[in-house]
Design an enzyme around this catalytic site. Structure first.
Site, PDB file in Angstrom:
ATOM      1  N   ASN A 164      -5.048   0.686  -2.152  1.00  0.00           N
ATOM      2  CA  ASN A 164      -5.788   1.688  -1.394  1.00  0.00           C
ATOM      3  C   ASN A 164      -5.880   3.009  -2.152  1.00  0.00           C
ATOM      4  OD1 ASN A 164      -6.960   3.296   0.663  1.00  0.00           O
ATOM      5  ND2 ASN A 164      -6.038   2.026   2.241  1.00  0.00           N
ATOM      6  N   ASP A 165      -4.827   3.809  -2.107  1.00  0.00           N
ATOM      7  CA  ASP A 165      -4.886   5.138  -2.716  1.00  0.00           C
ATOM      8  C   ASP A 165      -5.187   5.090  -4.214  1.00  0.00           C
ATOM      9  OD1 ASP A 165      -4.332   6.361  -0.291  1.00  0.00           O
ATOM     10  OD2 ASP A 165      -2.166   6.276  -0.605  1.00  0.00           O
ATOM     11  N   VAL A 166      -4.689   4.074  -4.908  1.00  0.00           N
ATOM     12  CA  VAL A 166      -4.832   4.023  -6.372  1.00  0.00           C
ATOM     13  C   VAL A 166      -6.244   3.643  -6.803  1.00  0.00           C
ATOM     14  CG1 VAL A 166      -2.394   3.529  -6.721  1.00  0.00           C
ATOM     15  CG2 VAL A 166      -4.012   1.628  -6.504  1.00  0.00           C
ATOM     16  N   VAL A 167      -7.128   3.313  -5.846  1.00  0.00           N
ATOM     17  CA  VAL A 167      -8.526   3.008  -6.177  1.00  0.00           C
ATOM     18  C   VAL A 167      -9.486   3.932  -5.421  1.00  0.00           C
ATOM     19  CG1 VAL A 167      -8.057   0.592  -6.753  1.00  0.00           C
ATOM     20  CG2 VAL A 167      -8.647   1.204  -4.399  1.00  0.00           C
ATOM     21  N   ALA A 211      -1.296   7.894   1.696  1.00  0.00           N
ATOM     22  CA  ALA A 211      -1.582   9.324   1.590  1.00  0.00           C
ATOM     23  C   ALA A 211      -2.313   9.864   2.811  1.00  0.00           C
ATOM     24  CB  ALA A 211      -2.412   9.599   0.326  1.00  0.00           C
TER      25      ALA A 211
END
Length: 450
Positions: free
Chosen positions: A377-380, A417
């Protein structure tokens, strides 16, 4: 005069260094772990030959019980639960260092060695209690988002200051009440320090407490004049510190922000995301995959939770049999501990040469026909490129630049996040809803039909 155990310690130290060097490569990491374990076993046996050692049978009994429990837990723990095990074992090391320091302080070792023992006790206790909180959050037994309250940071600093003051009293005046209060305060500070740290920062936290445990062991080693403890502690402390910095850099944040920023405590709101979520069926995704030239798979924690890594391996093999190039994009903080995705995929039998880090794989996304985002999720999230976003500046996997992006996800929830993922609303993105293992299984079945 050199005692008989000192040369043995020096040899084991060399093996510790060799083990650490071998752990730097995935291909030799397993042998590095074996070297380190064998060296520690030899060092432990050598310790029994220290003159004046007492309670030998109690030590053997305790070591036997601990060894059996550790062996059983390591054999039974699921790969998805490995972060929890690493966290709690880090804590056990810190707790052991704190206990050794307590014994030294009770022995009136003098001002210099006593100061080292106080430092080891503080650091070890913080690592122990902080690791317990990290374990509880990772295990899902307490809220994973940051736990905050008014005046939290002033309270933390007050507890830390009180810990140091009482530690000094323990060392200089040594009243009977000081030592128990000292450890209560040190353990309390570790708890308070970790509560405002959320799940998104767990890779950094695990690395940090690993480093703290090493430093605490080294401090105790200096107080005891034990070469093996000094060198092993310094190696662990240095390696853990470097890894902590690398993990924080991977998120474009400082260590201070990780510890005191309460990242993810408040979700971003009030900014509408343009576009709409577009669902897709497994059969349609299978056609896209089977007739692609290049497919990139970006795994995240959702893949670990669903234990989908073996199905992902089956899908990868199936696509390669059809002549499709398959690569894996690994973000440094995808998962709950450093290297989490690498460990899971390797456990499923995926070759290391198919795993590429962010810097290696990002230039290839524009030429990728399909990117499968499995539980990340957050890393993309392209929001990291937007000014004002909580993720601003975080290096991400540029999956949105691929021709087609398929996101495997249970629902429409936000990441750790608390930021809406703008990738999901892109024109080239489609949502394949469901449990990751079941969704990949459907893809495998659909590709086999083609």
């Amino acid at each position: 005069m050199i005692d008989v155990y000192d040369p043995v310690y020096l040899v084991t130290i060399l093996f510790f260094v060799l083990a650490l060097e071998r752990m730097s490569s995935p291909k030799t990491a397993r042998s590095g772990i074996v070297y380190a374990g064998a060296a520690m076993l030899v060092a432990t046996i050598a310790t029994f030959f220290i003159p004046g050692m007492g309670n030998l049978w109690l030590i053997v009994l305790a070591a036997g019980i601990g060894g059996l429990v550790g062996f059983y837990a390591a054999k039974k723990v699921a790969m998805t639960d490995m972060p929890q095990m690493v966290a709690i074992y880090n804590g056990m090391g810190g707790g052991a260092a704190g206990a050794i320091a307590a014994v030294e302080l009770l022995s009136n070792v003098g001002l210099t060695y006593g100061a080292l023992s106080v430092a080891g006790a503080v650091i070890g206790s913080v690592s122990f209690s902080g690791s317990v909180i990290a374990f509880l959050k990772l295990q899902g037994w307490m809220r994973q988002r940051p736990i905050t309250f008014p005046g939290q940071q002033p309270l933390n600093m007050t507890v830390l200051g009180a810990t140091l003051v009482v530690g000094a009293l323990t060392l200089v005046v040594a009243p009977s009440w000081a030592l128990p209060l000292f450890f209560v305060l040190a353990l309390g500070f570790g708890l308070l320090l970790t509560l405002p740290i959320g799940g998104a920062d767990m890779p950094v936290v695990i690395s940090l407490f690993n480093a703290l445990t090493g430093i605490a062991v080294a401090m105790d080693g200096f107080a005891l004049a034990n070469y093996a403890m000094i060198i092993a502690g310094i190696l662990v402390g240095a390696a853990g510190s470097m890894l902590t910095v690398l993990m924080a850099r991977a998120m474009n944040r400082s260590i201070g922000n990780v510890l005191f920023g309460a990242f993810g405590a408040v979700e971003e709101s009030g900014r509408p995301v343009e576009g709409a979520l577009k669902p897709i069926e497994a059969d349609d995704v299978a056609v896209m995959l089977a007739y692609a030239s290049k497919v990139v798979i970006a795994p995240g924690y959702g893949m670990a939770v669903a234990q989908a890594q073996h199905k992902v391996k089956e899908l990868s093999d199936l696509l390669e049999q059809k002549g499709v190039s398959v690569k894996f994009a690994i973000h440094p903080v995808a998962g709950r501990m450093p290297g989490h995705m690498n460990v899971l995929l390797a456990e499923a039998g995926i070759a290391y040469d198919k795993l590429f880090d962010r810097d290696e794989i990002n230039p290839e996304f524009p030429s990728a026909d399909v990117v499968l985002v499995i539980g990340a999720n957050d890393v993309v999230n392209p929001a990291a490129r937007r000014a004002g976003s909580p993720l601003q500046g975080m290096p991400i996997l540029d999956v949105d630049q691929a021709k087609n992006v398929i996101i495997l996800k249970r629902g429409q929830g936000k990441g750790f996040a608390g930021v809406e993922n703008e990738l999901f609303y892109k024109d080239n993105a489609r949502m394949l809803y469901g449990d990751a293992q079941e969704s990949v299984a459907r893809l495998v079945a659909a590709v086999k039909k083609l």
